[in-house]
Design a protein around this motif. Structure first.
Motif, short mmCIF file in Angstrom:
data_model
loop_
_atom_site.label_atom_id
_atom_site.label_comp_id
_atom_site.label_asym_id
_atom_site.label_seq_id
_atom_site.Cartn_x
_atom_site.Cartn_y
_atom_site.Cartn_z
N ARG A 70 -69.95 -12.01 76.57
CA ARG A 70 -70.88 -13.03 76.05
C ARG A 70 -70.84 -14.31 76.88
O ARG A 70 -71.85 -14.99 77.03
CB ARG A 70 -70.51 -13.37 74.59
CG ARG A 70 -70.59 -12.20 73.65
CD ARG A 70 -70.41 -12.64 72.19
NE ARG A 70 -69.12 -13.25 71.95
CZ ARG A 70 -68.95 -14.49 71.47
NH1 ARG A 70 -70.00 -15.23 71.19
NH2 ARG A 70 -67.73 -14.96 71.25
N PHE A 71 -69.68 -14.66 77.40
CA PHE A 71 -69.51 -15.90 78.17
C PHE A 71 -69.31 -15.55 79.65
O PHE A 71 -68.68 -14.54 79.98
CB PHE A 71 -68.28 -16.67 77.70
CG PHE A 71 -68.39 -17.29 76.33
CD1 PHE A 71 -69.43 -16.98 75.47
CD2 PHE A 71 -67.45 -18.21 75.91
CE1 PHE A 71 -69.52 -17.55 74.20
CE2 PHE A 71 -67.52 -18.79 74.66
CZ PHE A 71 -68.56 -18.46 73.80
N THR A 72 -69.82 -16.43 80.52
CA THR A 72 -69.63 -16.26 81.96
C THR A 72 -69.20 -17.60 82.56
O THR A 72 -69.90 -18.61 82.39
CB THR A 72 -70.92 -15.79 82.64
OG1 THR A 72 -71.35 -14.57 82.07
CG2 THR A 72 -70.68 -15.59 84.13
N ILE A 73 -68.08 -17.57 83.26
CA ILE A 73 -67.60 -18.78 83.93
C ILE A 73 -67.98 -18.70 85.41
O ILE A 73 -67.94 -17.63 86.01
CB ILE A 73 -66.07 -18.95 83.76
CG1 ILE A 73 -65.61 -20.31 84.27
CG2 ILE A 73 -65.32 -17.80 84.44
CD1 ILE A 73 -64.17 -20.63 83.90
N SER A 74 -68.37 -19.84 85.97
CA SER A 74 -68.73 -19.88 87.38
C SER A 74 -68.44 -21.28 87.91
O SER A 74 -68.22 -22.22 87.13
CB SER A 74 -70.20 -19.53 87.59
OG SER A 74 -71.05 -20.44 86.92
N ARG A 75 -68.45 -21.39 89.25
CA ARG A 75 -68.18 -22.71 89.82
C ARG A 75 -69.00 -22.89 91.10
O ARG A 75 -69.29 -21.92 91.80
CB ARG A 75 -66.70 -22.88 90.13
CG ARG A 75 -66.14 -21.95 91.17
CD ARG A 75 -64.62 -21.94 91.19
NE ARG A 75 -64.05 -23.23 91.56
CZ ARG A 75 -62.74 -23.50 91.52
NH1 ARG A 75 -61.89 -22.59 91.11
NH2 ARG A 75 -62.29 -24.68 91.88
N ASP A 76 -69.36 -24.13 91.36
CA ASP A 76 -70.04 -24.52 92.59
C ASP A 76 -69.07 -25.41 93.35
O ASP A 76 -68.90 -26.59 93.01
CB ASP A 76 -71.34 -25.26 92.27
CG ASP A 76 -72.14 -25.60 93.51
OD1 ASP A 76 -71.54 -25.81 94.59
OD2 ASP A 76 -73.38 -25.69 93.41
N LYS A 77 -68.43 -24.85 94.37
CA LYS A 77 -67.40 -25.59 95.07
C LYS A 77 -67.96 -26.81 95.78
O LYS A 77 -67.31 -27.85 95.87
CB LYS A 77 -66.69 -24.69 96.07
CG LYS A 77 -65.76 -23.67 95.44
CD LYS A 77 -65.02 -22.92 96.54
CE LYS A 77 -64.07 -21.92 95.97
NZ LYS A 77 -63.35 -21.18 97.03
N ASP A 78 -69.17 -26.68 96.33
CA ASP A 78 -69.77 -27.80 97.06
C ASP A 78 -69.99 -29.00 96.16
O ASP A 78 -69.93 -30.15 96.60
CB ASP A 78 -71.09 -27.37 97.69
CG ASP A 78 -70.90 -26.36 98.82
OD1 ASP A 78 -71.84 -25.62 99.11
OD2 ASP A 78 -69.78 -26.33 99.39
#
Length: 126
Positions: free
Chosen positions: A66-74
């Motif tokens: 149900r949940f999705t973690i993500s990241r934008d390093k820039d």
């Protein structure tokens, strides 16, 4: 004192979606490991999801699928996409970070995190 800036909470009906965001200031080396915790008043903090600098992730069983973690390093920004929300997801959600290399179930323990946001409230109505 490093202050993570977590935003995006609000009231949503069950079955709806929200996306939380967290901006981490300054030196990116502080933030190899990032994640989200949540807490209901009177209860212990619960690890929800975490992500390493290599994009490996770990999720609590209650949110898998149900949940999705993500990241934008820039942009030094962390996200948590929450779908199919349930009333039991109601809590204060906190962005967290640590200079720790790697990611796994151990990273959902609050004692491993060095930096915390002030929290953003998520309220799910049935």
């Amino acid at each position: 004192q490093v202050q993570l800036m977590d935003t995006g909470g609000g009231p949503v009906q069950a079955g709806g979606s929200l996306r939380l965001s967290c901006v981490a200031p300054g030196n990116v080396a502080r933030y190899h490991l990032m994640g989200w915790f949540r807490q209901v008043a009177g209860n212990e903090r619960e690890g929800v999801a975490s992500i390493g600098s290599d994009a490996l992730t770990s999720y609590a069983d209650s949110v898998k699928g149900r949940f999705t973690i993500s990241r934008d390093k820039d942009k030094n920004t962390l996200y948590l996409q929450m779908n199919n929300l349930r009333p039991e997801d109601t809590a204060m959600y906190f962005c967290v970070a640590a200079p720790t290399i790697g990611c796994g179930p151990w990273s959902l323990r609050s004692d491993g995190m060095d930096y915390w946001g002030k929290g953003t409230q998520v309220t799910i109505s049935s």
